[in-house]
Design a protein around this motif. Structure first.
Motif, short mmCIF file in Angstrom:
data_model
loop_
_atom_site.label_atom_id
_atom_site.label_comp_id
_atom_site.label_asym_id
_atom_site.label_seq_id
_atom_site.Cartn_x
_atom_site.Cartn_y
_atom_site.Cartn_z
N ARG A 34 0.81 -1.22 0.00
CA ARG A 34 0.00 0.00 0.00
C ARG A 34 0.85 1.27 0.00
O ARG A 34 0.46 2.28 -0.59
CB ARG A 34 -0.92 0.00 1.22
CG ARG A 34 -2.06 -1.01 1.16
CD ARG A 34 -2.82 -1.01 2.46
NE ARG A 34 -3.96 -1.94 2.42
CZ ARG A 34 -4.67 -2.28 3.50
NH1 ARG A 34 -4.38 -1.74 4.69
NH2 ARG A 34 -5.68 -3.11 3.37
N ARG A 35 2.02 1.21 0.64
CA ARG A 35 2.78 2.43 0.89
C ARG A 35 4.03 2.57 0.05
O ARG A 35 4.53 3.69 -0.13
CB ARG A 35 3.17 2.48 2.38
CG ARG A 35 1.99 2.45 3.34
CD ARG A 35 2.47 2.34 4.77
NE ARG A 35 1.36 2.24 5.73
CZ ARG A 35 1.51 2.05 7.03
NH1 ARG A 35 2.74 1.93 7.54
NH2 ARG A 35 0.45 1.97 7.81
N SER A 36 4.58 1.48 -0.45
CA SER A 36 5.89 1.52 -1.11
C SER A 36 5.76 2.01 -2.55
O SER A 36 5.08 1.40 -3.38
CB SER A 36 6.53 0.13 -1.09
OG SER A 36 7.66 0.09 -1.93
N SER A 37 6.45 3.09 -2.86
CA SER A 37 6.47 3.57 -4.24
C SER A 37 7.25 2.60 -5.13
O SER A 37 6.94 2.46 -6.32
CB SER A 37 7.09 4.96 -4.31
OG SER A 37 8.42 4.96 -3.80
N LEU A 38 8.26 1.92 -4.56
CA LEU A 38 8.99 0.91 -5.33
C LEU A 38 8.03 -0.17 -5.80
O LEU A 38 8.01 -0.52 -6.99
CB LEU A 38 10.10 0.29 -4.48
CG LEU A 38 10.78 -0.96 -5.05
CD1 LEU A 38 11.47 -0.65 -6.37
CD2 LEU A 38 11.77 -1.57 -4.04
N TRP A 39 7.24 -0.71 -4.91
CA TRP A 39 6.30 -1.76 -5.26
C TRP A 39 5.29 -1.26 -6.29
O TRP A 39 5.04 -1.90 -7.30
CB TRP A 39 5.58 -2.27 -4.02
CG TRP A 39 4.54 -3.31 -4.33
CD1 TRP A 39 3.21 -3.11 -4.56
CD2 TRP A 39 4.77 -4.71 -4.49
NE1 TRP A 39 2.58 -4.29 -4.84
CE2 TRP A 39 3.51 -5.30 -4.80
CE3 TRP A 39 5.90 -5.53 -4.38
CZ2 TRP A 39 3.37 -6.67 -5.01
CZ3 TRP A 39 5.75 -6.90 -4.59
CH2 TRP A 39 4.50 -7.45 -4.91
N GLN A 40 4.71 -0.13 -6.03
CA GLN A 40 3.65 0.38 -6.89
C GLN A 40 4.13 0.74 -8.30
O GLN A 40 3.32 0.79 -9.24
CB GLN A 40 2.99 1.59 -6.24
CG GLN A 40 2.24 1.24 -4.96
CD GLN A 40 1.80 2.45 -4.17
OE1 GLN A 40 1.97 3.59 -4.62
NE2 GLN A 40 1.24 2.23 -2.99
N ASN A 41 5.44 0.97 -8.44
CA ASN A 41 5.98 1.32 -9.75
C ASN A 41 6.68 0.16 -10.45
O ASN A 41 7.26 0.35 -11.52
CB ASN A 41 6.95 2.50 -9.61
CG ASN A 41 6.21 3.81 -9.41
OD1 ASN A 41 5.60 4.35 -10.34
ND2 ASN A 41 6.24 4.31 -8.18
N LEU A 42 6.60 -1.03 -9.88
CA LEU A 42 7.12 -2.20 -10.58
C LEU A 42 6.33 -2.41 -11.87
O LEU A 42 5.10 -2.31 -11.87
CB LEU A 42 7.01 -3.45 -9.71
CG LEU A 42 7.95 -3.54 -8.50
CD1 LEU A 42 7.53 -4.70 -7.60
CD2 LEU A 42 9.39 -3.72 -8.95
N PRO A 43 7.01 -2.67 -12.99
CA PRO A 43 6.29 -2.86 -14.25
C PRO A 43 5.18 -3.91 -14.18
O PRO A 43 4.09 -3.70 -14.72
CB PRO A 43 7.40 -3.29 -15.22
CG PRO A 43 8.65 -2.67 -14.65
CD PRO A 43 8.48 -2.72 -13.17
#
Length: 294
Positions: free
Chosen positions: A249-258
């Motif tokens: 929910r919070r990680s920009s790394l996770w949310q921006n994974l292709p």
């Protein structure tokens, strides 16, 4: 997968098997065993899949969290740690058969004095986990006097996989990446030499993870490694721990994974990826359910 979960190396596993083979057995009873104690979750699941409930299982709480199916009855007792089961309880239970686990530093003699001990290896040689699960299902069925149940499981598993393959025949060719969360920064990804990979092969599905895996068919990697798999659909095995949910929910790394940006994440209800044929059949059916409805 929880941070407390560890599987032994294949060398340790085979070393334990050697000690097992060298130790003299107590004689088997003439009638099939009915009171069976399982020191490990894979053994418990396989015994249950043949219609026999173990009287006791190592780390019962962990089984119910990480294995779930087949559901153990409430009467099943907890033997304690899989690495250090309660010898006092085993003595009190007086089982007909103990299905032993190797690679945890256990001494076979500690169990042979309570009951005959049965060896159930699934990752002991170069045979694929699925092929070996078929062989061990037949062998276990013979040992437990449940040959009919074993044959039904063999046929039912093939049927479940065949039906799932037909349901997925018109699905797009996007490869899958199968994983569980180790913690909020690391994953266990299932690839070559895993039971789940064997099932994917039989479903004519491609695994996006083609890297080197351990002897148990897994790679433990940082979350950032998912950025290297290209176009893929993420398939997460439950349970998903609260810390992993917060990270997603919070990680920009996770949310921006292709892969996260391109496809919805598929979650598969809890199953034990190191199990036997019942796991293979359930995984195939659950995966087809999720992908067809996506």
């Amino acid at each position: 997968m929880s941070a407390g979960f560890h599987y032994p190396t294949r060398r340790a596993f085979l070393g334990g098997m050697g000690a097992f083979a060298a130790f003299p057995f107590r004689g088997f009873a003439s009638s099939p065993p009915r009171r069976v104690a399982c020191l490990e979750w894979t053994a418990a699941g396989m015994v249950m899949s043949l219609g026999l409930a173990p009287i006791a299982v190592g780390d019962l709480k962990g089984y119910r969290q990480w294995v779930d199916q087949p559901t153990l009855p409430e009467t099943t007792l907890d033997l304690g740690s899989r690495g250090e089961p309660s010898l006092e309880l085993l003595e009190e239970l007086d089982p007909d058969l103990i299905i032993a686990t190797y690679g945890y530093g256990l001494e076979v003699g500690d169990f042979e004095r309570f009951a005959p001990t049965y060896n159930l290896p699934l990752y002991a040689d170069k045979t694929s986990p699925y092929a070996q699960a078929r062989l061990e299902t037949k062998r276990l069925g013979e040992r437990l006097g449940r040959e009919r149940e074993a044959e039904a499981l063999l046929l039912g598993t093939e049927r479940a996989i065949d039906e799932s393959r037909l349901r997925l025949a018109n699905r797009n060719a996007t490869p899958l990446c199968l994983f569980t969360f180790f913690d909020n920064r690391h994953l266990r990804i299932y690839g070559a030499d895993s039971l789940l990979q064997d099932v994917l092969d039989r479903l004519d599905l491609r695994n996006a993870w083609d890297r080197e895996t351990s002897e148990w068919g897994i790679s433990t990697v940082g979350v950032e490694q998912l950025a290297t798999i290209g176009d893929a659909r993420l398939v997460c095995l439950e349970p998903i721990m609260p810390h992993a949910v917060r990270m997603m929910r919070r990680s920009s790394l996770w949310q921006n994974l292709p892969a996260v940006r391109a496809h919805p994440i598929t979650s598969i209800p809890t199953l034990w990826p190191f199990g036997g044929l019942d796991v293979a059949a359930r995984f195939a059916s659950l995966l087809a359910d999720n992908l067809v409805s996506a």
